[in-house]
Design an enzyme around this catalytic site. Sequence first.
Site, PDB file in Angstrom:
ATOM      1  CG  ASP A 144     111.120  82.574  60.125  1.00 47.48           C
ATOM      2  OD1 ASP A 144     111.737  83.063  59.261  1.00 47.48           O
ATOM      3  OD2 ASP A 144     111.555  81.948  61.223  1.00 47.48           O
ATOM      4  CD  GLU A 192     120.068  79.872  64.227  1.00 49.64           C
ATOM      5  OE1 GLU A 192     119.266  80.216  63.444  1.00 49.64           O
ATOM      6  OE2 GLU A 192     119.807  78.935  65.060  1.00 49.64           O
TER       7      GLU A 192
HETATM    8  O1  KIV Z   1     112.582  80.778  63.965  1.00 45.14           O
HETATM    9  C1  KIV Z   1     113.148  81.652  64.520  1.00 45.14           C
HETATM   10  O2  KIV Z   1     113.093  81.536  65.776  1.00 45.14           O
HETATM   11  C2  KIV Z   1     114.470  82.127  64.021  1.00 45.14           C
HETATM   12  C3  KIV Z   1     115.385  82.733  65.071  1.00 45.14           C
HETATM   13  C4  KIV Z   1     116.234  81.847  65.789  1.00 45.14           C
HETATM   14  C5  KIV Z   1     116.210  83.815  64.275  1.00 45.14           C
HETATM   15  O3  KIV Z   1     114.597  82.125  62.908  1.00 45.14           O
END
Ligand code: KIV
Length: 319
Positions: A92, A191
């Site tokens: 991310d 989500e």
């Molecule tokens: O940060 C995270 O864990 C996510 C998931 C909820 C998809 O983005």
Amino acid sequence: MIGAMSVHTAHKRLLAPDITAMKGQGCIVALTAYHAHTAAIADRYCDFLLVGDSLGMVMHGFETTVPVPLDLMIMHGRAVVRGAKRALVVVDMPFGSYEESPPVAFRNAARVMKETDCGAVKIEGGRRMAETIRYLVERGIPVMSHIGLTPQSVNVIGGFKAQGRRHEQWAAIEEDARQVADAGAFAVVLEAVTEPLAQRITSAVSIPTIGIGASRSCDGQILVMEDMLGLSPRVPRFVKKFGKVGEVIEGAIRAYAEDVRAGAFPTPEHTYSMKEEVMKGGAGKGAKARAAARTGSGARSRSRSKAGKATKKPKNISS
Ligand code: KIV
């Protein structure tokens, strides 16, 4: 460079296009992972592992994902890549590391790819991020998109709220999905969106939809690992707890504390004994010499100490 192979490539890792190709081929399975050991376990069952910025809340006690720094994502990303052998690892991009402009997003995403060796990054936002997604993909960075509830925008949305519960919200979310797919995202996380909307988007776009709280109408599913393991104290309603890991950990820690207080741990079984020659202390040079001859250590240690350059090898702590 076709055909060039790393000498380290003993296994084949899934790549972003492999995940895209799984659309319509059965359900894609994914979990978040933040550490090497849990990544190694999840790797045996998952198609991709997401180093989610949720680690800020789950592991570091932040109230939202907003404070998570890029360096933290890189550190956990490295651990997960080291633990996983086969699954695609997606890292991310945290809040503030990509929104400013496509070049800023590229600089930070390239750092994540280089420093973690992951296979893709994820960024939150639909239409507003389409230009950035295109910019990154054209420059060699596979991007997973994340729409519907985007937790990094919690301060604007006003809480972690389900999306698309009213028909008038549908068009915007569907347009988000279309635009990120057109921009080249290899998959899109949906989500906390309602099932009819998830179903509509899944049929409308050519890339896989990965649901979290978005029903079984998606092409794949993801959950935060600690939530589904039963470790997180509070979880959203869309989480099914597949384990009671919190209770298992508490039971083990309680038993440890009781044993230590009762003097029942450690026992001789968990305690190092003295080396034989020292045990026979006072037995004289003969015993020491016999022990040294068995291990060959005497001559080696003498010659090292003469040279004065002995590099101490780490001892095996299990013996
Ligand atoms: O940060 C995270 O864990 C996510 C998931 C909820 C998809 O983005």
